[in-house]
Design an enzyme around this catalytic site. Structure first.
Site, mmCIF file in Angstrom:
data_model
loop_
_atom_site.group_PDB
_atom_site.id
_atom_site.type_symbol
_atom_site.label_atom_id
_atom_site.label_comp_id
_atom_site.label_asym_id
_atom_site.label_seq_id
_atom_site.Cartn_x
_atom_site.Cartn_y
_atom_site.Cartn_z
ATOM 1 N N ARG A 94 10.018 3.473 10.620
ATOM 2 C CA ARG A 94 10.373 1.886 10.778
ATOM 3 C C ARG A 94 11.419 1.331 10.296
ATOM 4 O O ARG A 94 11.378 0.476 10.584
ATOM 5 C CB ARG A 94 8.730 1.403 9.953
ATOM 6 C CG ARG A 94 7.322 1.917 10.932
ATOM 7 C CD ARG A 94 6.357 0.778 10.645
ATOM 8 N NE ARG A 94 5.507 2.331 11.057
ATOM 9 C CZ ARG A 94 4.430 2.028 12.218
ATOM 10 N NH1 ARG A 94 5.678 0.825 13.372
ATOM 11 N NH2 ARG A 94 3.689 2.678 12.494
ATOM 12 N N GLN B 173 -6.400 5.376 5.679
ATOM 13 C CA GLN B 173 -6.231 7.226 5.850
ATOM 14 C C GLN B 173 -7.195 7.385 4.589
ATOM 15 O O GLN B 173 -7.899 9.090 4.795
ATOM 16 C CB GLN B 173 -5.074 7.164 5.236
ATOM 17 C CG GLN B 173 -4.329 6.342 6.123
ATOM 18 C CD GLN B 173 -2.931 7.132 6.042
ATOM 19 O OE1 GLN B 173 -1.912 8.101 4.648
ATOM 20 N NE2 GLN B 173 -1.479 6.997 7.036
ATOM 21 N N ARG C 233 -6.894 9.508 16.049
ATOM 22 C CA ARG C 233 -8.097 9.912 15.611
ATOM 23 C C ARG C 233 -9.878 10.615 16.661
ATOM 24 O O ARG C 233 -9.920 10.883 16.776
ATOM 25 C CB ARG C 233 -8.937 7.940 15.616
ATOM 26 C CG ARG C 233 -8.982 7.804 13.675
ATOM 27 C CD ARG C 233 -8.622 6.553 13.972
ATOM 28 N NE ARG C 233 -8.579 5.950 12.080
ATOM 29 C CZ ARG C 233 -7.223 5.894 11.660
ATOM 30 N NH1 ARG C 233 -6.103 6.279 12.072
ATOM 31 N NH2 ARG C 233 -7.455 5.464 10.266
ATOM 32 N N ARG D 260 9.397 1.812 1.148
ATOM 33 C CA ARG D 260 9.937 0.811 2.084
ATOM 34 C C ARG D 260 10.245 -0.079 1.253
ATOM 35 O O ARG D 260 11.000 -0.810 1.854
ATOM 36 C CB ARG D 260 9.117 0.973 2.692
ATOM 37 C CG ARG D 260 8.602 2.055 4.328
ATOM 38 C CD ARG D 260 7.735 1.738 5.223
ATOM 39 N NE ARG D 260 7.561 2.553 6.606
ATOM 40 C CZ ARG D 260 6.501 2.611 6.535
ATOM 41 N NH1 ARG D 260 5.828 2.265 6.553
ATOM 42 N NH2 ARG D 260 7.043 3.556 8.063
ATOM 43 N N GLY E 223 1.991 11.278 8.062
ATOM 44 C CA GLY E 223 0.775 10.984 6.764
ATOM 45 C C GLY E 223 -0.619 10.338 7.135
ATOM 46 O O GLY E 223 -1.895 11.483 6.588
ATOM 47 N N SER F 141 -6.352 1.791 1.625
ATOM 48 C CA SER F 141 -5.562 2.996 2.452
ATOM 49 C C SER F 141 -7.167 2.963 3.047
ATOM 50 O O SER F 141 -7.742 3.868 2.811
ATOM 51 C CB SER F 141 -5.591 4.067 0.808
ATOM 52 O OG SER F 141 -4.701 5.165 2.654
ATOM 53 N N ASP G 69 2.461 -1.110 6.932
ATOM 54 C CA ASP G 69 3.143 -1.358 8.132
ATOM 55 C C ASP G 69 5.023 -2.076 8.580
ATOM 56 O O ASP G 69 5.739 -2.034 8.749
ATOM 57 C CB ASP G 69 3.103 -0.261 9.128
ATOM 58 C CG ASP G 69 2.113 1.183 8.930
ATOM 59 O OD1 ASP G 69 2.922 1.660 8.026
ATOM 60 O OD2 ASP G 69 1.411 1.384 9.989
ATOM 61 N N LYS H 216 5.332 5.103 1.108
ATOM 62 C CA LYS H 216 5.493 5.207 2.578
ATOM 63 C C LYS H 216 6.508 6.456 3.010
ATOM 64 O O LYS H 216 6.844 7.355 2.238
ATOM 65 C CB LYS H 216 5.431 4.151 3.416
ATOM 66 C CG LYS H 216 4.556 2.969 3.798
ATOM 67 C CD LYS H 216 3.212 3.159 3.567
ATOM 68 C CE LYS H 216 2.432 2.826 4.250
ATOM 69 N NZ LYS H 216 1.415 2.981 4.992
#
Length: 450
Positions: free
Chosen positions: A407, A181, A40, A362, A106, A179, A331, A358
């Site tokens: 991850r 995002q 950002r 995941r 992403g 989300s 996450d 993801k």
């Protein structure tokens, strides 16, 4: 200047790695810089009038891809030292000469679509195989409501060609899936919309855009509404340069701290960790599990509170992790599932459908990681149940298929540090997308990863 925007070159770790029990896991490490805020900061500085300085930027593959894309859109983005970056913004972005390749990111691609939407330009967004399999329609749909036109691959996936506009419509939008995002993409586009753009979240997600954008002069606010959040941005206000010191990433800090919990011989401390409530769910769950954890306030950076976090090995107990916690630790479920394997009793996690979209599925991959190492699991459509085996009793000995997911790779290696037999992950190259210092930090704590 040190370079034209590339981090110092280091040999890239790739291929399989094996983790095994070590004689010592303890020590103190500084938190890796936060990836979400690094993305950002680069984008907002790239749209602002003047020269911004960013200290402690995460120099991971994901963030470097965002820096390259912002440079291609017209900003002057330069690395001036270790973690030190200077950005001369371009208040009017232009069409790039080639594709904007966001690699595995992403966050980078979805937020950048929103940021680019407010300019008269055409940009084609691409990514690697993993990113190209992830859904983009959740971002493209609201952007089209604002006046953007898009062309996407089947299923609303990359590559995506986006035609922006300086005359976007303000909208009020409730994302169908929680989300940050999606919310951030809409808010970044709303910086250039006519009127007030509003995003309504029934379950609040991380609010880094809402915290950071006002530092650059954006007319952006947020207010809590029970468990939810309402974010607003009024378009038409010019952004100005700002200096940002990036705080430590709670998602990355989870891995050395997890190693301390499941394999530690003494305390493990990670300093300068951001404690934003929308990112701190894992640490609250660890407290529920009875972890020996201390959280000491340590000032603030970029409007975010920090803490030094210390854990010590001890007995953990299985818990029920309710769906409302998911947005604050989405996450961290792979590493939580590993920690749960070393707890006594059953840990049941629900509300995890978002994990299937993801870098990999995941949810299924976390279950497979544990099953391959002798841990009993039950996989549901949006749930995972882990039958804990207690400290020192996890068999290990398995091969973890990472599916290009950083991850999963790190979670598998942490499992090996506490298991009876060594654990191998099939590839570690993608760890550099989010936590380039992972191997250095783990080695400093005494981890045996070969």
């Amino acid at each position: 200047m040190v370079s034209n925007g590339k981090a110092a070159e280091h040999p890239a770790a790739s291929g399989p790695r094996t983790a095994r029990r070590s004689s010592r896991i303890e020590g103190i490490r500084a938190a890796s810089p936060d990836k979400s805020i690094s993305h950002r900061a680069i984008m907002l500085a790239g749209m602002a009038q003047g020269i911004s300085h960013i200290e402690g930027l995460l120099e991971s593959a994901d963030v470097l891809a965002t820096a390259g894309a912002v440079r291609a859109l017209g900003a002057n983005v330069e690395r001036t030292g270790d973690g030190q970056w200077q950005v001369k913004g371009a208040p009017q972005w232009r069409s790039p000469d080639g594709d904007l390749d966001l690699g595995n990111s992403g966050t980078g691609v979805r937020l950048l679509m929103g940021a680019a939407a407010r300019f008269d330009l055409t940009a084609r967004f691409t990514g690697d195989v993993s990113l190209s399999s992830r859904p983009m329609e959740r971002v493209l749909a609201p952007l089209r409501l604002m006046g953007v036109t898009t062309i996407a691959a089947d299923g609303g996936r990359l590559p995506v060609t986006l035609n922006g506009s300086t005359r976007l419509n303000a909208i009020t939008y409730t994302p169908p899936v929680a989300s940050a995002q999606v919310k951030s993409a809409i808010l970044l586009a709303g910086l250039g919309a006519m009127g007030e753009t509003v995003v309504i979240e029934p379950e609040a997600t991380r609010a880094h855009t809402e915290t950071l954008a006002p530092l650059f002069g954006a007319d952006m606010t947020m207010e809590r509404d029970g468990a939810g959040l309402v974010a607003r941005v009024r378009g038409g206000k010019a952004l100005h340069a700002a200096d940002v010191h990036v705080p430590g990433d709670p998602s990355s800090a989870a891995f050395p701290l997890a190693a301390g919990l499941v394999a530690g011989t003494g305390p493990v401390t990670v300093t300068g960790v951001m404690t934003n409530p929308a990112r701190f769910g894992l640490y609250r769950v660890l407290e529920m599990m009875g972890a020996d954890i201390s959280i000491t306030p340590a000032g603030s950076r970029a409007g975010e509170a920090l803490a030094d976090i210390t854990v010590r090995p001890g007995t953990l107990k299985g818990v029920q992790v309710e769906p409302h916690i998911a947005p604050s630790m989405i996450d961290e479920y792979p590493i939580l599932s590993v920690i749960a394997a070393f707890a006594e009793g059953v840990t049941h996690m629900t509300g995890l459908a978002e994990l299937r979209a993801k870098e990999s599925d995941r949810l299924a991959a976390s279950a497979a990681l544990l099953a391959a190492n002798g841990v009993k699991v039950e996989l549901g459509e949006d749930s995972l149940t882990v039958h804990g085996m207690g400290q020192g009793d996890v068999p290990g000995g398995g091969l973890v298929k990472t599916l290009h997911d950083h991850r999963l790779a790190m979670a598998g290696l942490v499992l090996g540090l506490g298991a009876k037999d060594p654990v191998t992950v099939d590839d570690v190259a993608m760890i550099a997308t989010s936590y380039p210092g992972f191997f250095d930090d783990m080695a400093a704590l005494g981890a045996d990863i070969a």
